[in-house]
Design an enzyme around this catalytic site. Structure first.
Site, PDB file in Angstrom:
ATOM      1  N   VAL A 231      17.303  -0.276  -4.917  1.00  0.00           N
ATOM      2  CA  VAL A 231      16.820  -1.126  -5.995  1.00  0.00           C
ATOM      3  C   VAL A 231      15.702  -0.401  -6.739  1.00  0.00           C
ATOM      4  CG1 VAL A 231      15.654  -3.307  -6.510  1.00  0.00           C
ATOM      5  CG2 VAL A 231      17.390  -3.220  -4.719  1.00  0.00           C
TER       6      VAL A 231
ATOM      7  N   THR B 238       3.465   6.309  -5.767  1.00  0.00           N
ATOM      8  CA  THR B 238       4.683   5.915  -6.471  1.00  0.00           C
ATOM      9  C   THR B 238       4.909   6.736  -7.734  1.00  0.00           C
ATOM     10  OG1 THR B 238       4.367   3.681  -5.605  1.00  0.00           O
ATOM     11  CG2 THR B 238       5.967   3.921  -7.351  1.00  0.00           C
TER      12      THR B 238
ATOM     13  N   LYS C 237       2.780  -1.434 -10.188  1.00  0.00           N
ATOM     14  CA  LYS C 237       2.718   0.039 -10.102  1.00  0.00           C
ATOM     15  C   LYS C 237       4.083   0.660 -10.345  1.00  0.00           C
ATOM     16  CE  LYS C 237       4.199   0.117  -5.562  1.00  0.00           C
ATOM     17  NZ  LYS C 237       5.521   0.254  -5.138  1.00  0.00           N
TER      18      LYS C 237
ATOM     19  N   GLY D  99       0.824  -1.203   0.000  1.00  0.00           N
ATOM     20  CA  GLY D  99       0.000   0.000   0.000  1.00  0.00           C
ATOM     21  C   GLY D  99       0.851   1.243   0.000  1.00  0.00           C
TER      22      GLY D  99
ATOM     23  N   SER E  38       2.910   3.708   1.090  1.00  0.00           N
ATOM     24  CA  SER E  38       3.656   4.122   2.286  1.00  0.00           C
ATOM     25  C   SER E  38       5.139   4.182   1.951  1.00  0.00           C
ATOM     26  CB  SER E  38       3.419   3.146   3.439  1.00  0.00           C
ATOM     27  OG  SER E  38       3.820   1.841   3.076  1.00  0.00           O
TER      28      SER E  38
ATOM     29  N   ARG F 239      11.655   5.596  -5.845  1.00  0.00           N
ATOM     30  CA  ARG F 239      12.846   5.178  -6.603  1.00  0.00           C
ATOM     31  C   ARG F 239      12.510   4.978  -8.080  1.00  0.00           C
ATOM     32  NH1 ARG F 239      12.380   1.716  -2.264  1.00  0.00           N
ATOM     33  NH2 ARG F 239      11.647   0.011  -3.570  1.00  0.00           N
ATOM     34  N   ASN F 240      11.351   4.370  -8.333  1.00  0.00           N
ATOM     35  CA  ASN F 240      10.975   4.050  -9.713  1.00  0.00           C
ATOM     36  C   ASN F 240      10.630   5.307 -10.505  1.00  0.00           C
ATOM     37  OD1 ASN F 240      10.979   0.976  -9.882  1.00  0.00           O
ATOM     38  ND2 ASN F 240       9.989   1.412  -7.925  1.00  0.00           N
TER      39      ASN F 240
ATOM     40  N   ALA G  39       8.855   4.562   3.481  1.00  0.00           N
ATOM     41  CA  ALA G  39       9.517   4.341   4.762  1.00  0.00           C
ATOM     42  C   ALA G  39       9.945   5.653   5.412  1.00  0.00           C
ATOM     43  CB  ALA G  39      10.721   3.423   4.573  1.00  0.00           C
TER      44      ALA G  39
END
Length: 175
Positions: free
Chosen positions: A161, A130, A73, A18, A20, A137-138, A22
């Site tokens: 990553v 995202t 996603k 979901g 979130s 990151r993506n 970190a």
């Protein structure tokens, strides 16, 4: 992955996913996630372990849908980032997210996931965060691609990553 793990371990597996980051969870910034298990008792039990004043946990029995939403996603976030890197606007990003969600739902349904899962936290919720967040990151890898950097240049300069790249190959094979 949960289906394979359940067969190997012969016990219920739960999946947490979901919207979130970190970085925000560590600062106790409110968020909501979903925990899925085929065993509703198991997901309710885990819900009580994880839930607190700023970390809201919902439950689901659709492990496959939650896993697919959490993985796929990232592909859409890379596309949204490329759009940002190319200098396109919010209209373009909204179209990418919306059409990406449609593709995610079609693939999920074909694989046996529940359609409704993708309109929840591990679907549209994960997509929004995202595809739009600077923490992503993506999305950030997509921005770099849009600015002309190569995949190898991005990986060399990233300490994290960028799973969306590998997810692309997996999604093509699944489709």
């Amino acid at each position: 992955m949960s289906m394979i793990a359940e067969e190997i371990l012969n016990r219920p597996i739960s999946v947490l996913s979901g919207p979130s980051h970190a970085e925000e969870v560590a600062k106790a910034i409110p968020c909501a996630v979903v925990i899925a298990s085929k065993d509703n008792f198991e997901s309710k039990k885990l819900q009580t372990y994880f839930m607190n004043d700023f970390f809201r946990v919902y439950t689901s029995t659709d492990c496959l849908g939650v896993e697919l939403g959490g993985a796929l996603k990232n592909i859409i976030a890379i596309a949204a980032g490329i759009s940002d890197g190319l200098g396109y606007g919010d209209n373009t990003k909204a179209a990418i997210i919306t059409r990406g969600l449609n593709e995610l739902k079609k693939l999920g349904k074909a694989l046996g996931a529940n359609d409704e899962t993708f309109t929840g936290l591990s679907g549209i919720g994960d997509l929004i965060v995202t595809c739009t967040s600077n923490h992503s990151r993506n999305r950030n890898a997509g921005v770099q691609l849009g600015l002309g950097k190569t995949y190898n240049q991005i990986l060399e300069n990233s300490m994290m990553v960028v799973e969306g790249i590998d997810n692309c190959d997996a999604a093509v094979k699944l489709s």
